[in-house]
Design an enzyme around this catalytic site. Structure first.
Site, PDB file in Angstrom:
ATOM      1  N   HIS A 175     -31.722 -38.441 -27.031  1.00 40.71           N
ATOM      2  CA  HIS A 175     -30.545 -38.481 -26.148  1.00 40.71           C
ATOM      3  C   HIS A 175     -29.292 -38.589 -27.012  1.00 40.71           C
ATOM      4  O   HIS A 175     -29.027 -39.620 -27.614  1.00 40.71           O
ATOM      5  CB  HIS A 175     -30.663 -39.677 -25.213  1.00 40.71           C
ATOM      6  CG  HIS A 175     -29.607 -39.739 -24.157  1.00 40.71           C
ATOM      7  ND1 HIS A 175     -28.736 -38.700 -23.906  1.00 40.71           N
ATOM      8  CD2 HIS A 175     -29.273 -40.734 -23.277  1.00 40.71           C
ATOM      9  CE1 HIS A 175     -27.926 -39.039 -22.931  1.00 40.71           C
ATOM     10  NE2 HIS A 175     -28.228 -40.278 -22.536  1.00 40.71           N
ATOM     11  N   CYS A 192     -22.533 -40.886 -21.106  1.00 42.84           N
ATOM     12  CA  CYS A 192     -23.532 -39.868 -21.438  1.00 42.84           C
ATOM     13  C   CYS A 192     -23.258 -38.511 -20.790  1.00 42.84           C
ATOM     14  O   CYS A 192     -23.844 -37.506 -21.193  1.00 42.84           O
ATOM     15  CB  CYS A 192     -24.922 -40.348 -21.034  1.00 42.84           C
ATOM     16  SG  CYS A 192     -25.344 -41.949 -21.767  1.00 42.84           S
ATOM     17  N   HIS A 211     -31.356 -34.442 -16.392  1.00 43.43           N
ATOM     18  CA  HIS A 211     -30.829 -35.439 -17.334  1.00 43.43           C
ATOM     19  C   HIS A 211     -32.017 -36.019 -18.104  1.00 43.43           C
ATOM     20  O   HIS A 211     -32.001 -36.054 -19.333  1.00 43.43           O
ATOM     21  CB  HIS A 211     -30.069 -36.507 -16.563  1.00 43.43           C
ATOM     22  CG  HIS A 211     -29.349 -37.493 -17.420  1.00 43.43           C
ATOM     23  ND1 HIS A 211     -28.413 -37.114 -18.354  1.00 43.43           N
ATOM     24  CD2 HIS A 211     -29.436 -38.851 -17.498  1.00 43.43           C
ATOM     25  CE1 HIS A 211     -27.930 -38.188 -18.969  1.00 43.43           C
ATOM     26  NE2 HIS A 211     -28.551 -39.254 -18.470  1.00 43.43           N
TER      27      HIS A 211
END
Length: 771
Positions: A353, A183, A315
């Site tokens: 995301h 990620c 994040h």
């Protein structure tokens, strides 16, 4: 045997980051992307500010066939579209190419254009390409399942090609590779690019991040890992947080050194990464203590107090374990010694995301914030996460409305689920636009555009015309289109005024371009092209005004007020032939200077009558002073020589027709074209003949000439005077180039000595003979 390294030789975690030399600062200068239901950064900006939930539950990717797989995901548009010929991709290759690679090509092109660069400018440069990507779901969907074994499969779906194909198309020679840290991949790629520029491995860098959710079973894996939200909503920092929604995004930005940049979104002050290492809880468990270590070392290295940050883009995935760990680290590093709460947010709450592309989605958000002066709001935040003291105590403030800010420093977090952590620090270095970019001179701006289709060009022109003119944007457009863009077969232009246009402008044009360059001609008009106040508006152009001032000074000793001549609204000012000649010449000098200032040089030059003085100036045979004094000499000789009362007229007949019709007292002065001539002679005879032609339905109109029958036998006596004056102005005549096509010497004599130089003799002949 390896040498023993003493403690004094070790590179400690507290080493300082060296400051770049002036001009070597690394800037984000261009950005582009596809985001969920947002086809550009501008489109994303509108959706973020309007608090649009960009997660959708439709079946664009797959139909709900498994009860565990969330249907709500973030989906980009136009996955199946690609202009293969523009990017030089073979037909078969295009159909076996990873869609991520196809879209990365498009977005890389757009990011380069957004930076104000023509892609040709990068060819052969030491520009790196760094792409953050994780798993490619198309490897199974497009490559293995379809089994198109045609030699193009491997080159189409290899993740190495995500970077290498961009380097190949752009023709750049810097480092080129794909980074996979899950990620955090795209922010890792940004860190690699930043360090590569700082360390001299490349001069600029294209940084990309890509993620497409094409196969439902990948989502099933994440469900069973326990990180996805069953309701498909990412509730960053909220007490209801129960996972994230998977999302698609393909984003590309361009990094350049400040000295090479044409625009700027933000400066990358520092970038750093680390890894959690071993964790008893398992590889996917976030380690807040290692995140804290990264941040601590980061701000020690760049010697910036963490409390000086105004905003932190976290994040913030909205997982039960991840958010508290990150927020604790943020609190301990950034909130000590702060007088105001630290504003935080996460774009994942808006669009989900996007995993390896998520870091660059955050970069895009901050580019929007720096450009507009507003931080986009978070969605899905109502109740602060329990157990997070910094939220409860108000030390951290989640931005939930369109938040004005001071464009201070901002940090960006990005963490990979395998423990790969990244952090980046941005600073606003963009100068405030003077008067919001609106030109203070109120001059119209010419915008020239090219594109693949008429609709593409029209869309850009429509956008430009709908807004107040931005002089900086026009400058970027000029830089981009200074050279052809290969594959752009349509061109268009528009004139932009100080206010938006309500409808399609008449001062614009869009045309197909064959690719064949047509020669540029400078055509200089003769007597009759003057009119009252003809340069009044042109004097608003600084380059034109400077040319007039130069000519004005040259004529001042002669008692001539040139500025008044070309701006006076009284038409009677041109009853004086001296004013006509100097006025026409001055305007031609000014226009020639303006054209050259914007890079327009003639391939060929042609002039009519006094217009051949303009040819001499454009050809480099005359200085501006020589041209204006030659025009003055022409007028002075005409005034000082007694003439009969003459007249000139334009006639809608060619030379072969008119020569047999004119009375013996009238001459054909100018052979303008197959169906156009100018005649000259005594005023009384001319009046009768012009009336006769008009009665027969032939176009005939008098030309203002101050009662002088130019280019006829009636002005022969002015020759000696003019020759004398011109010899003083042109003491050392220069040779005429082949691009200057003479109209006062027959073509058969162009190589003759009489036509070889831009001499006093040549220009005296021009006044006396027919042209």
């Amino acid at each position: 045997m390896a040498p023993i390294i003493g403690s004094e030789d070790r590179l400690t975690s507290g080493h300082r980051l060296s400051h770049p030399a002036p001009g070597d600062e690394v800037l984000i200068t261009g950005i582009s992307g596809y985001f969920p239901d947002s086809d550009s950064v501008i489109h994303l900006q509108e959706n973020l500010f309007n608090k649009v939930d960009l997660i959708s539950g439709d079946n664009r990717r797959w139909k709900l066939a498994h009860p565990e797989i969330p249907q709500r995901t973030g989906k980009i548009n136009n996955v199946n579209k690609f202009d293969a010929s523009f990017f030089g991709v073979h037909f078969k290759q295009a159909h076996t190419m990873d869609p991520m690679c196809r879209i990365l090509l498009e977005k890389a092109y757009e990011a380069v254009i957004d930076a104000g660069l023509n892609p040709k400018e990068l060819r052969g440069t030491k520009t790196g390409v760094f792409i953050g990507a994780c798993y490619s779901e198309s490897e199974k969907t497009w490559f293995y399942e379809k089994m198109q074994v045609n030699g193009f499969g491997v080159t189409g779906c290899s993740r190495a090609m995500l970077a290498n194909r961009l380097s190949n198309w752009l023709g750049v020679t810097g480092p080129s590779y794909t980074v996979d840290s899950a990620c955090s991949s795209s922010l890792y790629a940004l860190e690699h690019a930043f360090r590569a520029i700082r360390d001299g491995h490349c001069d600029a860098a294209i940084v990309g991040g890509s993620n497409l959710c094409l196969h439902p079973y990948v989502s099933l894996q994440f469900v069973r890992l326990g990180v996805l939200s069953p309701d498909g909503r990412c509730k960053s920092f909220d007490n209801r947080a129960n996972g994230y929604a998977r999302s698609e995004a393909i984003v590309v930005c361009l990094l350049q050194k400040a000295k090479d940049s044409r625009r700027v979104y933000a400066q990358v002050l520092h970038a750093k990464t680390n890894c959690d290492g071993y964790k008893e809880q398992g590889i996917t468990y976030p380690a807040g203590n290692i995140q804290k270590l990264l941040l601590s070392e980061f701000y020690e290295e760049c010697s910036i107090p963490p409390r000086s940050l105004e905003f932190l883009e976290a994040h913030g995935t909205g997982t039960r374990v991840g958010d508290p760990e990150e927020l604790k680290a943020i609190d301990e590093i950034f909130c000590t010694g702060r007088s105001e709460p630290l504003m935080i947010g996460s774009i994942k709450s808006n669009l989900g995301h996007s995993e390896p592309a998520s870091g660059l989605c955050s970069i895009a958000k901050m580019c929007i914030a720096y450009t507009t002066g507003y931080i986009p709001p978070n969605l899905n935040f109502t109740v602060p996460r329990e157990g997070v003291a910094a939220l409860a105590e108000g030390k951290l403030k989640v931005v939930t409305t369109k938040q004005p800010w001071n464009r201070g420093m901002s940090g960006i977090n990005s963490f990979g689920f395998g423990g790969a952590n990244a952090h980046t620090l941005l600073k606003n270095v963009a100068r405030a636009k003077v008067n919001n970019g609106i030109p203070s001179d109120d001059l119209p701006r010419l915008a020239c555009i090219s594109g693949r289709t008429e609709s593409a060009v029209a869309r850009i022109l429509d956008d430009l015309e709908s807004r107040t003119v931005d002089a900086e944007l026009i400058r970027l457009l000029h830089a981009i289109h200074d050279e052809d863009i290969t594959g752009h077969v349509v061109r268009g232009y528009t004139l932009l005024g100080s206010t938006p246009k309500k409808s399609v402008s008449l001062s614009r044009s869009i045309q197909y371009f064959s690719g064949i360059r047509r020669p540029v001609w400078f055509v200089y008009s003769g007597m009759g092209s003057q009119w009252a106040g003809m340069a009044t508006q042109l004097m608003r152009i600084p380059i034109f005004a400077a040319a007039i001032q130069k000519c004005h000074k040259a004529l001042e000793p002669k008692g001539i007020n040139l500025t008044k001549i070309i701006t006076e609204p009284d038409p009677k000012i041109y009853d004086n032939i001296l004013n006509s000649f100097t006025g026409i010449a001055a305007v031609q000098i000014g226009l020639t200077d303006v054209l050259k200032a914007v890079g327009i040089e003639p391939d060929f030059i042609i002039g009519h009558s006094v217009g051949e003085l303009g040819c001499a100036y454009a050809d480099g045979c005359f200085t501006a002073e020589q041209m204006i004094l030659s025009a003055y000499s022409r007028g002075l000789a005409s005034i000082e020589t007694p003439f009969i009362k003459g007249s000139m007229a334009a006639v809608g007949l060619g030379y072969t027709e008119i020569k047999t019709l004119v009375p013996p007292e009238i001459e054909v002065a100018c052979h303008n074209g197959p169906d156009s001539s100018t005649i000259s002679g005594p005023a009384d005879k001319m009046n009768i003949f012009v009336a006769k032609l008009a009665a027969q339905g032939v176009f005939a109109k008098e030309v203002p000439c101050s009662n002088i029958a130019f280019h006829s036998r009636y002005i022969a006596e002015a020759g000696p005077k003019l020759l004398k004056y011109l010899k003083q102005v042109i003491p050392k005549p220069k040779p005429r180039s082949e691009r200057w096509l003479s109209t006062s010497v027959p073509q058969t004599l162009w190589k003759d000595a009489k036509a070889e130089f831009s001499s006093a003799e040549y220009h005296t002949n021009n006044l006396l003979v027919s042209t």
